[in-house]
Write an enzyme that holds these catalytic residues in place. Structure first.
Site, PDB file in Angstrom:
ATOM      1  N   ASP A  75      36.709  -0.633  81.218  1.00  6.34           N
ATOM      2  CA  ASP A  75      35.578  -0.461  80.310  1.00  6.34           C
ATOM      3  C   ASP A  75      34.383  -1.309  80.728  1.00  6.34           C
ATOM      4  O   ASP A  75      34.537  -2.444  81.184  1.00  6.34           O
ATOM      5  CB  ASP A  75      36.030  -0.861  78.895  1.00  6.34           C
ATOM      6  CG  ASP A  75      34.938  -0.732  77.867  1.00  6.34           C
ATOM      7  OD1 ASP A  75      34.451   0.394  77.663  1.00  6.34           O
ATOM      8  OD2 ASP A  75      34.561  -1.752  77.264  1.00  6.34           O
TER       9      ASP A  75
ATOM     10  N   GLU B 138      34.249   2.658  84.429  1.00  8.08           N
ATOM     11  CA  GLU B 138      33.145   3.173  83.629  1.00  8.08           C
ATOM     12  C   GLU B 138      31.914   2.369  84.044  1.00  8.08           C
ATOM     13  O   GLU B 138      31.681   1.270  83.555  1.00  8.08           O
ATOM     14  CB  GLU B 138      33.405   3.013  82.136  1.00  8.08           C
ATOM     15  CG  GLU B 138      32.308   3.637  81.288  1.00  8.08           C
ATOM     16  CD  GLU B 138      32.062   2.946  79.955  1.00  8.08           C
ATOM     17  OE1 GLU B 138      31.375   3.522  79.112  1.00  8.08           O
ATOM     18  OE2 GLU B 138      32.536   1.814  79.773  1.00  8.08           O
TER      19      GLU B 138
END
Length: 764
Positions: free
Chosen positions: A443, A496
């Site tokens: 993330d 990401e």
């Protein structure tokens, strides 16, 4: 020898584990004549006040004269206590009204003993004394806490179920180098920090204690005094393997016992194929809202129920992987798991750690990989968490310009502190190795890479070269990727990362970050921008469809339509589509066909596959009743068929990351909003042709050049009646003619349906 440290300094391994005099009350360090050696009253007072930094120098067995041993114990709950040794029962003497007990025994050599404790209700319990055991760690293990990429963090820290000298119990260990005193507290000792203070290994800052007789399921935390002596909020174990169900915050004794796996074949073969060349279609899931049990108070499904319902659904739909939003234990439901506290504990919202392992096992048995959204970039401010863990900024930077994330109100890990990077890298390995997960989607990588991420001038500190790159985070990411691919071959790490940082999915030996894949955020933004336009205006935004191919092979890309696109007022995917109800569904189907035909691996957030109408709400189930409507069923059937086509046609997946697997056929027909390309496999003749029409106008007699002769079977037509379309098509396929077009030697003449994508697979 000092008056409080008569025995342990000479025991194996003890010299390195005993704190220095700086942690001992000054009045307790003076030497006394050997014939009167015993515990100093000031040391007793410090132990009973839970301020003593060296409990093993006071508690347990100590030789106070030739052949004379004194055994000392803190038993606040005891009415009386008896020392059991060599068949004798020797009463303890209460030396402090709050429960400091001393017994003397004459014996040659260190006594073996147990404690018989009489409670105030008259009952008696016999137990082993934690302070009768020596250190159970080794210095080389503690040294390895500074080796980024090792798994030593979860092998030695936390609460490890083990036997010492044949006695079962749990060994607790926690890194807190700046604390003056650390104790284990729990429901087994009335949360009393006086009862189980820990031993410090000064060369490494690790506190440890073996507590015999504890059973799995007990609740515990650590009680710490900071460097100034102040008592800190009780802290959950940073390496807890299980945790209470929120809003409760205690860690739970679990140990690291090996789950009952049945996926030996899966694990043995998952490293045999290059993931760049195989189909990867990921179903992104928030386990707490995929489905709920409305008739039972809207409760969550358990891991067992998810194994029975989610996994067969994913298998039937043709997805290859389930990607879970973070399930590392987190306190606040509304964070969706992106503000975790216990990184080594599967959330207890859905069951036990063993239940979670069984869920993974069931997925592997069905041929489904399991991925985890992993959050190494930041952590929440909850008092029981990592923030100011030992009274200092241990896990986070002290300077808020480096250590505080302004957007999310969270702490940022100090990647430059080796123990912190080791902790995080070991956590990555833990999920891939201990729980057999098949990948990590990392993330918010962009927020880790840039020191000035979401900061204005003056709100960040440049690196040593004056730049905005976070050099420590870069090194951490590279070492973590190297470790995961070395020790868990066949797994994936996916970044990401929303910027143009070069080489995110390139090997570290070429200067890359070492990820296997990167989310293609640019493709997602551009194409969603295009399909959200009214069809009459799309000709002016045609570049949004084509621009992504300029960089499509610069990284190993995943095409994401994730949860981020259906929250915070953005509406659902279906809701983004223009036009009347029929056109909305047609647009969505055409977009999915375009996505599955486009180079790159696929990711779709739950609900998108059947055209969820409302924006995602983490507090309730998806609207599964919508499948009673033919339009929603049609979208679901299309996604299922797209997945199975993608799985079975090498031209659509074998060269997802290679420019040689893609060829433009029609890129410039913006007036008609028609776009077409060829996909090629690794073997001769493996060709698929993808044609999208993003207007509601049927295009008759549309000639498109194709790379090879042959019959082009119409394998997917998103306008098919069974999907809810108008059933315009090409009667099952067309044969290529030796008529040059679009720079190709052969061509096909098509009827292109309105607001639709058709995929043709070449057959000899």
């Amino acid at each position: 020898m000092t008056g409080i440290d008569e025995t342990f300094a000479g025991r194996k391994g003890q010299a390195s584990a005993t704190p220095g005099a700086a942690n001992v009350p000054p009045a307790a360090t003076g030497a006394r004549p050997s014939e009167t050696r015993g515990v100093h009253p000031d040391a007793v007072a410090a132990i009973m006040a839970a301020t003593h930094g060296d409990p093993f120098a006071v508690l347990g067995p100590h030789e106070v004269g030739p052949g004379v041993w004194e055994v000392r114990a803190v038993l606040p709950e005891a009415k009386s206590a008896t020392l059991l040794t060599g068949g004798k029962r020797i009463p303890f003497e209460r030396r402090h009204p709050e429960g400091f007990f001393v017994a003397r025994v004459e014996t040659q050599g260190r006594p073996l003993y147990e404690l018989a404790v009489e409670d105030w209700d008259g009952s008696e319990r016999t137990r082993h004394d934690p302070y009768g055991f020596g250190p159970s760690l080794e210095q080389h293990d503690i040294d390895a806490l500074r080796e980024v990429g090792s798994n030593v963090t979860y092998r030695i820290l936390g609460a490890q179920a083990k036997a010492v000298d044949g006695i079962q119990g749990f060994r607790f260990a926690v890194w807190a180098p700046n604390a003056r005193r650390v104790s284990v507290v729990g429901d087994f000792n009335a949360w009393d920090g006086r009862r189980h203070p820990m031993r410090l290994w000064q060369n490494g800052g690790v506190w440890e204690l073996f507590i015999p007789g504890l059973k799995a399921g007990a609740h515990y935390k650590f009680e710490l005094r900071g460097p100034d002596g102040s008592l800190l909020p009780l802290k959950a174990d940073p390496v807890a393997f299980a945790a209470q169900k929120p809003p409760e915050t205690a860690s739970v004794l679990q140990g690291t016992s090996t789950p009952a796996w049945h996926d030996e074949k899966w694990m043995a073969t998952r490293g045999e194929k290059d993931p760049r060349h195989v189909p990867i279609s990921i179903y992104e899931v928030h386990l707490g809202s995929w489905a709920r049990v409305a008739e039972e108070g809207n409760r969550y499904l358990t891991y067992k129920e998810l194994a029975d319902r989610l996994i067969p659904y994913v298998k039937e739909m043709g997805f290859t992987h389930i990607e879970m939003l973070p399930i590392t234990e987190f306190p606040f439901d509304g964070s969706w798991g992106y503000q975790p506290v216990s990184l080594f504990a599967p959330t207890s919202r859905f069951g036990t750690p063993d239940d979670f392992a069984a869920f993974v096992d069931a997925a592997h048995e069905a041929g489904i990989g399991i991925m985890l959204d992993w959050v190494p970039g930041h952590f929440p401010l909850d008092a029981h968490g990592l923030g100011q863990f030992d009274g200092t900024h241990l896990y986070e930077h002290a300077d808020p310009r480096q250590g505080f994330h302004q957007d999310w109100g969270t702490y940022i890990y100090n990647f430059g502190r080796t123990e912190v990077s080791t902790f995080l890298a070991a956590n990555a390995r833990f999920w891939l190795e201990h729980y057999h997960l098949d990948g990590l989607r990392v993330d918010a990588v962009a927020s880790m890479l840039y020191l000035d991420y979401s900061r204005r001038q003056g709100e960040w500190i440049p690196n040593r070269y004056g730049g905005n790159e976070n050099l420590d985070a870069i090194e951490f990411l590279r070492k973590t990727n190297e470790a995961t691919y070395t020790h868990a071959p066949g797994t994936l790490t996916v970044a990401e990362e929303s910027t143009s940082w070069p080489g995110v999915s390139h090997p570290t030996y070429t200067g890359g970050l070492g990820f296997g894949f990167k989310w293609n955020m640019g493709w997602m933004h551009d194409t969603l921008n295009f399909v959200s336009k009214e069809t009459i205006h799309r000709r002016y935004h045609h570049h949004d469809l084509t621009f992504g191919l300029l960089y499509a092979f610069s990284e190993n890309f995943v095409l994401p339509l994730s949860h981020d696109e259906v929250v915070h007022g953005k509406g659902s995917l279906l809701g983004k589509m223009p036009g009347d109800r029929w056109q909305k569904f047609a647009n969505l189907r055409a977009y999915f066909g375009f996505m599955w035909g486009h180079p790159g691996k696929k990711l779709l957030f739950m609900g998108g596959e059947f055209g969820q109408e409302k924006e995602w709400n983490h507090n309730q189930s998806l609207d599964w009743h919508l499948l009673d409507d033919a339009h929603h069923r049609g979208v679901k059937d299309l996604v299922r068929d797209l997945n199975h086509l993608y799985l079975n046609v090498p031209a659509l997946h074998a060269r997802d990351t290679e420019a040689a697997g893609f060829q433009w056929l029609v890129a410039d027909d913006q007036d008609n909003s028609v776009i077409a390309w060829a996909r090629k496999g690794r073997e001769a003749g493996e060709v698929a042709v993808v044609v999208s029409n993003f207007t509601p106008v049927v295009r008759e007699g549309y000639r498109i050049g194709v790379p090879e002769a042959g019959f082009y079977r119409e394998a997917i037509n998103s306008d098919a009646e069974r999907y809810g379309g108008s059933n315009v098509g090409n009667m099952g396929g067309v044969r290529a003619e030796a008529v040059p077009s679009h720079g190709q030697s052969h061509s096909i003449t098509l009827t292109i349906p309105p607001l639709a994508t058709t995929i043709f697979v070449r057959e000899d």
